[in-house]
Design a protein around this motif. Structure first.
Motif, mmCIF file in Angstrom:
data_model
loop_
_atom_site.group_PDB
_atom_site.id
_atom_site.type_symbol
_atom_site.label_atom_id
_atom_site.label_comp_id
_atom_site.label_asym_id
_atom_site.label_seq_id
_atom_site.Cartn_x
_atom_site.Cartn_y
_atom_site.Cartn_z
ATOM 1 N N THR A 1 -8.776 3.346 9.352
ATOM 2 C CA THR A 1 -9.003 4.730 8.948
ATOM 3 C C THR A 1 -7.903 5.592 9.542
ATOM 4 O OG1 THR A 1 -11.413 4.497 8.867
ATOM 5 C CG2 THR A 1 -10.543 6.723 9.117
ATOM 6 N N ILE A 2 -7.350 6.489 8.743
ATOM 7 C CA ILE A 2 -6.383 7.447 9.250
ATOM 8 C C ILE A 2 -7.003 8.836 9.174
ATOM 9 C CG2 ILE A 2 -4.139 8.547 8.880
ATOM 10 C CD1 ILE A 2 -3.108 5.875 7.885
ATOM 11 N N GLU A 3 -7.109 9.497 10.321
ATOM 12 C CA GLU A 3 -7.637 10.858 10.385
ATOM 13 C C GLU A 3 -6.461 11.826 10.441
ATOM 14 O OE1 GLU A 3 -11.924 9.996 12.564
ATOM 15 O OE2 GLU A 3 -10.301 10.864 13.762
ATOM 16 N N THR A 4 -6.311 12.643 9.416
ATOM 17 C CA THR A 4 -5.136 13.491 9.284
ATOM 18 C C THR A 4 -5.490 14.848 8.693
ATOM 19 O OG1 THR A 4 -2.968 13.700 8.179
ATOM 20 C CG2 THR A 4 -4.659 12.409 7.042
ATOM 21 N N ALA A 5 -4.696 15.850 9.042
ATOM 22 C CA ALA A 5 -4.843 17.172 8.427
ATOM 23 C C ALA A 5 -4.182 17.223 7.055
ATOM 24 C CB ALA A 5 -4.249 18.244 9.338
ATOM 25 N N GLY A 6 -3.431 16.189 6.712
ATOM 26 C CA GLY A 6 -2.851 16.116 5.370
ATOM 27 C C GLY A 6 -1.659 17.012 5.130
ATOM 28 N N THR A 7 -0.913 17.310 6.187
ATOM 29 C CA THR A 7 0.218 18.233 6.050
ATOM 30 C C THR A 7 1.556 17.522 5.888
ATOM 31 O OG1 THR A 7 0.510 18.345 8.452
ATOM 32 C CG2 THR A 7 -0.953 19.972 7.439
ATOM 33 N N VAL A 8 1.563 16.189 6.016
ATOM 34 C CA VAL A 8 2.800 15.421 5.957
ATOM 35 C C VAL A 8 2.665 14.351 4.890
ATOM 36 C CG1 VAL A 8 4.467 14.067 7.280
ATOM 37 C CG2 VAL A 8 3.090 15.803 8.441
ATOM 38 N N ASP A 9 3.618 14.276 3.985
ATOM 39 C CA ASP A 9 3.571 13.312 2.879
ATOM 40 C C ASP A 9 4.200 11.995 3.336
ATOM 41 O OD1 ASP A 9 3.353 12.006 0.515
ATOM 42 O OD2 ASP A 9 4.688 13.328 -0.628
ATOM 43 N N VAL A 10 3.365 11.089 3.814
ATOM 44 C CA VAL A 10 3.813 9.780 4.286
ATOM 45 C C VAL A 10 3.078 8.706 3.502
ATOM 46 C CG1 VAL A 10 3.907 8.210 6.255
ATOM 47 C CG2 VAL A 10 4.313 10.654 6.601
ATOM 48 N N ALA A 11 3.828 7.796 2.901
ATOM 49 C CA ALA A 11 3.222 6.671 2.194
ATOM 50 C C ALA A 11 2.823 5.628 3.227
ATOM 51 C CB ALA A 11 4.201 6.096 1.180
ATOM 52 N N ILE A 12 1.553 5.578 3.550
ATOM 53 C CA ILE A 12 1.076 4.706 4.617
ATOM 54 C C ILE A 12 -0.130 3.920 4.133
ATOM 55 C CG2 ILE A 12 -0.373 6.545 5.575
ATOM 56 C CD1 ILE A 12 0.251 5.386 8.363
ATOM 57 N N GLY A 13 -0.198 2.655 4.524
ATOM 58 C CA GLY A 13 -1.314 1.827 4.117
ATOM 59 C C GLY A 13 -2.534 2.086 4.983
ATOM 60 N N CYS A 14 -3.673 2.263 4.355
ATOM 61 C CA CYS A 14 -4.928 2.427 5.091
ATOM 62 C C CYS A 14 -6.065 1.967 4.187
ATOM 63 C CB CYS A 14 -5.136 3.876 5.530
ATOM 64 S SG CYS A 14 -5.426 5.042 4.179
ATOM 65 N N ASP A 15 -7.248 1.862 4.761
ATOM 66 C CA ASP A 15 -8.444 1.531 3.988
ATOM 67 C C ASP A 15 -9.282 2.763 3.702
ATOM 68 O OD1 ASP A 15 -8.370 -1.561 3.983
ATOM 69 O OD2 ASP A 15 -8.000 -1.015 6.069
ATOM 70 N N LEU A 16 -9.195 3.755 4.603
ATOM 71 C CA LEU A 16 -9.899 5.020 4.415
ATOM 72 C C LEU A 16 -9.025 6.162 4.905
ATOM 73 C CD1 LEU A 16 -12.466 6.674 3.725
ATOM 74 C CD2 LEU A 16 -13.226 6.276 6.088
ATOM 75 N N LEU A 17 -8.753 7.100 4.019
ATOM 76 C CA LEU A 17 -8.068 8.338 4.382
ATOM 77 C C LEU A 17 -9.132 9.376 4.698
ATOM 78 C CD1 LEU A 17 -5.365 10.082 4.386
ATOM 79 C CD2 LEU A 17 -6.081 10.774 2.082
ATOM 80 N N SER A 18 -9.132 9.849 5.939
ATOM 81 C CA SER A 18 -10.068 10.901 6.347
ATOM 82 C C SER A 18 -9.262 12.183 6.475
ATOM 83 C CB SER A 18 -10.740 10.535 7.672
ATOM 84 O OG SER A 18 -11.733 11.479 8.007
ATOM 85 N N LEU A 19 -9.348 13.006 5.447
ATOM 86 C CA LEU A 19 -8.510 14.196 5.321
ATOM 87 C C LEU A 19 -9.273 15.435 5.779
ATOM 88 C CD1 LEU A 19 -5.826 15.407 4.101
ATOM 89 C CD2 LEU A 19 -7.128 15.709 1.976
ATOM 90 N N SER A 20 -8.663 16.181 6.711
ATOM 91 C CA SER A 20 -9.320 17.379 7.254
ATOM 92 C C SER A 20 -8.456 18.612 7.028
ATOM 93 C CB SER A 20 -9.589 17.198 8.752
ATOM 94 O OG SER A 20 -10.474 16.133 8.980
ATOM 95 N N PRO A 21 -8.561 19.247 5.853
ATOM 96 C CA PRO A 21 -7.788 20.470 5.609
ATOM 97 C C PRO A 21 -8.166 21.562 6.594
ATOM 98 C CG PRO A 21 -8.726 19.602 3.566
ATOM 99 C CD PRO A 21 -9.381 18.876 4.692
#
Length: 255
Positions: free
Chosen positions: A122-142
């Motif tokens: 799982t990647i926990e991110t604010a979603g401010t950077v466009d990075v092509a990264i492999g994950c199983d779950l994107l946890s996006l926190s605007p």
């Protein structure tokens, strides 16, 4: 400008060595938020962030970044041997969090090696950077407009934060590339409801993928928000997200 305004002002100031990553902490615990609540997980918290939310509950990874540089190999090895307290069961879920993990050089290689080792990532991110990264779950926190720090106290960071906090197109691309995702909002007051609905509409995501959690670091703060926040979530088809790590362990590091 205060020392916290100048520290890690830009991603380039800490994304400088893809062979190692600056890590604020690692720990085994249970996921306390969102879709995988309760899942035994190994957390890798990178140090450094390109935002400065006034309510950040991990200032040691943002406002006052701490930590030593760690090799990817050592982090993967630690994940293999990690156990939740009181259990001998191997952990199969890893959470890459921060700070902002997507500004850390080497994060993509770390995610790839963890997944190659059989871990769910799982990647926990604010979603401010466009990075092509492999994950199983994107946890996006605007980050909503109310997250911006006080301009009088942190003038430099107030400007940077506001400029960076909500790149909707970047968030859409991250969502499109992810095999699974959830969108989490931290809510401080009902005044933010209209903005949340606007962001959800802009991201074109289903309401069932949206998790809403109260801003707070104590049980009393969480309890005080539930009466006005939970009914609103239910009325809009969103998922109410209690912060179970605070319920289980209190507001402390390593949980």
């Amino acid at each position: 400008m205060s020392s916290s305004d100048s520290a890690f002002a830009d991603a380039s100031s800490f994304a400088d060595d893809s062979a190692t990553l600056r890590i604020a902490e690692t720990f085994a615990s249970r996921q306390g938020e969102g879709l995988l609540t309760g899942t035994p997980s190994f957390f890798i918290r990178t140090s450094g962030c390109n935002l400065r939310c006034w309510f950040c509950d991990t200032p040691y990874a943002s406002w006052n970044p701490e930590g030593q540089r760690r090799s990817i190999e050592s982090l993967v090895d630690e994940a293999r041997t990690a156990r939740v307290a009181g259990s001998d069961e191997p952990i199969s879920h890893v959470v890459l969090t921060g700070g902002e993990p997507l500004v850390a050089a080497g994060i993509g290689d770390l995610a790839d090696q963890l997944r190659a080792g059989g871990f769910h990532v799982t990647i926990e991110t604010a979603g401010t950077v466009d990075v092509a990264i492999g994950c199983d779950l994107l946890s996006l926190s605007p980050k909503l407009s109310a997250s911006t720090p006080d301009p009088a106290e942190h003038p430099g960071w107030a400007i940077k934060h506001e400029q960076r906090r909500l790149p909707v197109e970047t968030m859409r691309r991250l969502i499109e590339r992810a095999p699974s995702f959830q969108v989490k909002f931290v809510v401080d007051s009902p005044d933010e409801f209209e903005e949340i609905e606007s962001v959800v509409k802009s991201l074109t995501v289903e309401s069932s993928a949206v998790w809403i959690m109260p801003q707070g670091v104590t049980n009393d703060q969480l309890d005080a928000a539930a009466p006005w926040l939970r009914p609103w979530c239910e009325a809009h088809g969103y998922r109410y997200c209690d912060r179970m790590q605070i319920r289980w362990y209190g507001n402390r590091r390593g949980t």
